[in-house]
Scaffold this motif. Sequence first.
Motif, PDB file in Angstrom:
ATOM      1  N   GLU A  15     -50.238 -15.613  39.002  1.00 35.51           N
ATOM      2  CA  GLU A  15     -51.076 -16.475  39.866  1.00 35.51           C
ATOM      3  C   GLU A  15     -51.383 -17.796  39.188  1.00 35.51           C
ATOM      4  N   LYS A  16     -51.543 -17.757  37.856  1.00 35.41           N
ATOM      5  CA  LYS A  16     -51.855 -18.992  37.118  1.00 35.41           C
ATOM      6  C   LYS A  16     -50.590 -19.756  36.760  1.00 35.41           C
ATOM      7  N   GLY A  17     -49.444 -19.220  37.193  1.00 34.03           N
ATOM      8  CA  GLY A  17     -48.178 -19.885  36.877  1.00 34.03           C
ATOM      9  C   GLY A  17     -47.781 -19.748  35.418  1.00 34.03           C
ATOM     10  N   MET A  18     -48.335 -18.719  34.757  1.00 32.21           N
ATOM     11  CA  MET A  18     -48.019 -18.526  33.340  1.00 32.21           C
ATOM     12  C   MET A  18     -46.913 -17.494  33.203  1.00 32.21           C
ATOM     13  N   ASN A  19     -46.072 -17.691  32.206  1.00 28.65           N
ATOM     14  CA  ASN A  19     -44.982 -16.735  32.013  1.00 28.65           C
ATOM     15  C   ASN A  19     -44.895 -16.380  30.532  1.00 28.65           C
ATOM     16  N   ARG A  20     -45.962 -15.734  30.026  1.00 30.05           N
ATOM     17  CA  ARG A  20     -46.010 -15.417  28.593  1.00 30.05           C
ATOM     18  C   ARG A  20     -45.231 -14.137  28.300  1.00 30.05           C
ATOM     19  N   ALA A  21     -44.745 -14.056  27.053  1.00 28.12           N
ATOM     20  CA  ALA A  21     -44.055 -12.823  26.633  1.00 28.12           C
ATOM     21  C   ALA A  21     -45.058 -11.675  26.606  1.00 28.12           C
ATOM     22  N   ILE A  22     -44.598 -10.497  26.980  1.00 29.85           N
ATOM     23  CA  ILE A  22     -45.428  -9.288  26.838  1.00 29.85           C
ATOM     24  C   ILE A  22     -45.288  -8.830  25.395  1.00 29.85           C
ATOM     25  N   LYS A  23     -46.414  -8.662  24.714  1.00 29.46           N
ATOM     26  CA  LYS A  23     -46.364  -8.225  23.316  1.00 29.46           C
ATOM     27  C   LYS A  23     -46.803  -6.764  23.214  1.00 29.46           C
ATOM     28  N   ILE A  24     -45.883  -5.953  22.690  1.00 26.74           N
ATOM     29  CA  ILE A  24     -46.094  -4.505  22.637  1.00 26.74           C
ATOM     30  C   ILE A  24     -46.206  -4.050  21.188  1.00 26.74           C
ATOM     31  N   LEU A  25     -47.233  -3.262  20.896  1.00 31.17           N
ATOM     32  CA  LEU A  25     -47.287  -2.597  19.594  1.00 31.17           C
ATOM     33  C   LEU A  25     -46.685  -1.207  19.771  1.00 31.17           C
ATOM     34  N   VAL A  26     -45.635  -0.907  18.998  1.00 31.02           N
ATOM     35  CA  VAL A  26     -45.047   0.436  19.024  1.00 31.02           C
ATOM     36  C   VAL A  26     -45.605   1.188  17.819  1.00 31.02           C
ATOM     37  N   ALA A  27     -46.299   2.283  18.096  1.00 25.23           N
ATOM     38  CA  ALA A  27     -46.963   3.022  17.026  1.00 25.23           C
ATOM     39  C   ALA A  27     -46.505   4.466  17.047  1.00 25.23           C
ATOM     40  N   GLY A  28     -46.660   5.139  15.910  1.00 24.16           N
ATOM     41  CA  GLY A  28     -46.323   6.559  15.844  1.00 24.16           C
ATOM     42  C   GLY A  28     -46.384   7.046  14.415  1.00 24.16           C
ATOM     43  N   VAL A  29     -46.732   8.310  14.232  1.00 26.39           N
ATOM     44  CA  VAL A  29     -46.757   8.867  12.878  1.00 26.39           C
ATOM     45  C   VAL A  29     -45.307   9.028  12.399  1.00 26.39           C
ATOM     46  N   PRO A  30     -45.085   9.218  11.093  1.00 26.93           N
ATOM     47  CA  PRO A  30     -43.702   9.334  10.602  1.00 26.93           C
ATOM     48  C   PRO A  30     -42.928  10.452  11.305  1.00 26.93           C
ATOM     49  N   ASN A  31     -41.649  10.172  11.512  1.00 28.00           N
ATOM     50  CA  ASN A  31     -40.696  11.181  11.991  1.00 28.00           C
ATOM     51  C   ASN A  31     -40.854  11.577  13.456  1.00 28.00           C
ATOM     52  N   VAL A  32     -41.573  10.781  14.255  1.00 33.39           N
ATOM     53  CA  VAL A  32     -41.640  11.125  15.691  1.00 33.39           C
ATOM     54  C   VAL A  32     -40.518  10.449  16.478  1.00 33.39           C
ATOM     55  N   GLY A  33     -39.747   9.552  15.817  1.00 33.80           N
ATOM     56  CA  GLY A  33     -38.630   8.910  16.518  1.00 33.80           C
ATOM     57  C   GLY A  33     -38.916   7.482  16.927  1.00 33.80           C
ATOM     58  N   LYS A  34     -39.874   6.852  16.242  1.00 32.01           N
ATOM     59  CA  LYS A  34     -40.268   5.489  16.600  1.00 32.01           C
ATOM     60  C   LYS A  34     -39.145   4.481  16.365  1.00 32.01           C
ATOM     61  N   SER A  35     -38.479   4.579  15.209  1.00 32.72           N
ATOM     62  CA  SER A  35     -37.394   3.622  14.921  1.00 32.72           C
ATOM     63  C   SER A  35     -36.252   3.789  15.914  1.00 32.72           C
ATOM     64  N   SER A  36     -35.945   5.035  16.264  1.00 39.34           N
ATOM     65  CA  SER A  36     -34.875   5.280  17.247  1.00 39.34           C
ATOM     66  C   SER A  36     -35.251   4.665  18.587  1.00 39.34           C
ATOM     67  N   PHE A  37     -36.531   4.781  18.968  1.00 34.19           N
ATOM     68  CA  PHE A  37     -37.014   4.202  20.229  1.00 34.19           C
ATOM     69  C   PHE A  37     -36.797   2.684  20.212  1.00 34.19           C
ATOM     70  N   ILE A  38     -37.203   2.050  19.109  1.00 33.45           N
ATOM     71  CA  ILE A  38     -37.074   0.588  19.015  1.00 33.45           C
ATOM     72  C   ILE A  38     -35.609   0.173  19.015  1.00 33.45           C
ATOM     73  N   ASN A  39     -34.773   0.900  18.283  1.00 31.42           N
ATOM     74  CA  ASN A  39     -33.334   0.572  18.264  1.00 31.42           C
ATOM     75  C   ASN A  39     -32.736   0.666  19.654  1.00 31.42           C
ATOM     76  N   ARG A  40     -33.111   1.710  20.381  1.00 26.86           N
ATOM     77  CA  ARG A  40     -32.575   1.907  21.740  1.00 26.86           C
ATOM     78  C   ARG A  40     -33.041   0.798  22.664  1.00 26.86           C
ATOM     79  N   ILE A  41     -34.328   0.503  22.596  1.00 28.75           N
ATOM     80  CA  ILE A  41     -34.903  -0.467  23.525  1.00 28.75           C
ATOM     81  C   ILE A  41     -34.398  -1.874  23.185  1.00 28.75           C
ATOM     82  N   ALA A  42     -34.126  -2.108  21.884  1.00 27.20           N
ATOM     83  CA  ALA A  42     -33.646  -3.433  21.457  1.00 27.20           C
ATOM     84  C   ALA A  42     -32.124  -3.517  21.543  1.00 27.20           C
ATOM     85  N   GLY A  43     -31.487  -2.361  21.793  1.00 28.26           N
ATOM     86  CA  GLY A  43     -30.034  -2.354  21.956  1.00 28.26           C
ATOM     87  C   GLY A  43     -29.275  -2.666  20.686  1.00 28.26           C
ATOM     88  N   GLY A  44     -29.907  -2.473  19.537  1.00 29.81           N
ATOM     89  CA  GLY A  44     -29.198  -2.727  18.278  1.00 29.81           C
ATOM     90  C   GLY A  44     -29.925  -2.072  17.140  1.00 29.81           C
TER      91      GLY A  44
END
Length: 285
Positions: free
Chosen positions: A114-143
Motif C-alpha cells: 500500500e505504501k509502494g514499498m518493496n523491501r526484501a523479506i528478512k528471515i532468521l533461520v534458527a535451529g539446534v544442531p543436527n536438525v537439518g538447518k543447513s540442508s534447509f538453507i542449501n535447498r531454499i538457496a538452490g546451492g
Amino acid sequence: IMNIQWFPGHMAKTRRQIEEKLKLIDVVVEILDARIPVSSQNPDISEMTKGKPRVAVLNKADLADETVTKQWVSFYKQNNVEVTLADCAKGRGINESVAAVKRALAEKLSNDSEKGMNRAIKILVAGVPNVGKSSFINRIAGGKRAKVEDRPGVTRGKQWVSLEDGVELLDMPGVLWPKFEDKVAGERLAFIGSVKDQILDIEYLAMRLLDTLRPTYTAALAERYKLDAEAIAEMESYELLECIARKRGMLISGGEANTERAAIMLLDEFRSAAMGRITLERIPQ
C-alpha cells in the motif's frame, strides 16, 4: 549423567549476534525435528524472538510417525503458528515453507505494498544442531551456501543468503541453550544426534531410548530385533540391550553380549528409521 552444561563460547557469541540482528528480522523460521518437536525447540530463540511472526518447519517428517505428525500440525495451527513438513535432505517441503513465510507476513507485505514499498523479506533461520538447518538453507538457496556435516554444531559463522523474490535469509550456527534444565529434553536431543555421542555414555543412552520406545513402540522393537513383545515389556532395559546384542550376533570373548556395539547400532537404526517411523513426543495434554 544427562545434566549437560554445554554452552561453548561460539554458542554464547551466536546468541549475542542474534540479539543484535533481531531489529532487521521480519520472521523467524525455526527448523524442528518432527520426532521431538518440543525438545528440539530452543527456548532461548523463542524468548529472544517474542513478537516476531514464526514458522515451524517439522523436518525429518519422513522419519516420524505420520499420525502423530498430523496431530502436531493441528496443534501449531491452533496456536497460530504457521507450520510445514519437510525432508530437507531430499528437498521435500521447501516451497511450502516459503509459502508459509508469506502467509505469516501477509499483513506486513500488504502494508508495504500500500505504501509502494518493496523491501526484501528478512528471515532468521534458527535451529539446534543436527536438525537439518543447513540442508534447509542449501535447498531454499538452490546451492551449497552453508557447510553441511553430520556432526553437531558445524555451521560456521553467520551469513546472509540472498534468494530470488527479494528474500534474504540470515543463517546462524546451531544454538543449544545454556544447559539442559530438562533431563528428558537432553536425552531426546542426544537420541537424534544433536549432542555429540562422545560426551555421553552410549550404553546408558541406548537403555534410555529403549525405555522411551517401549510404551508405544513395543511392536516395532519386537519386529526389528525378532523378539517376543511380551518379553520386551517384562525385561529390564540392560537385559533388553543384551538380548538385542545376542540376536544380532554381537558377542565378545566368552560369549558375553557386546552391549556397546548393540547400543551404537540401536541409536543408528533409530536415527535412520530402520525400526520404523517413530515420534517420541506427543501433544501436551
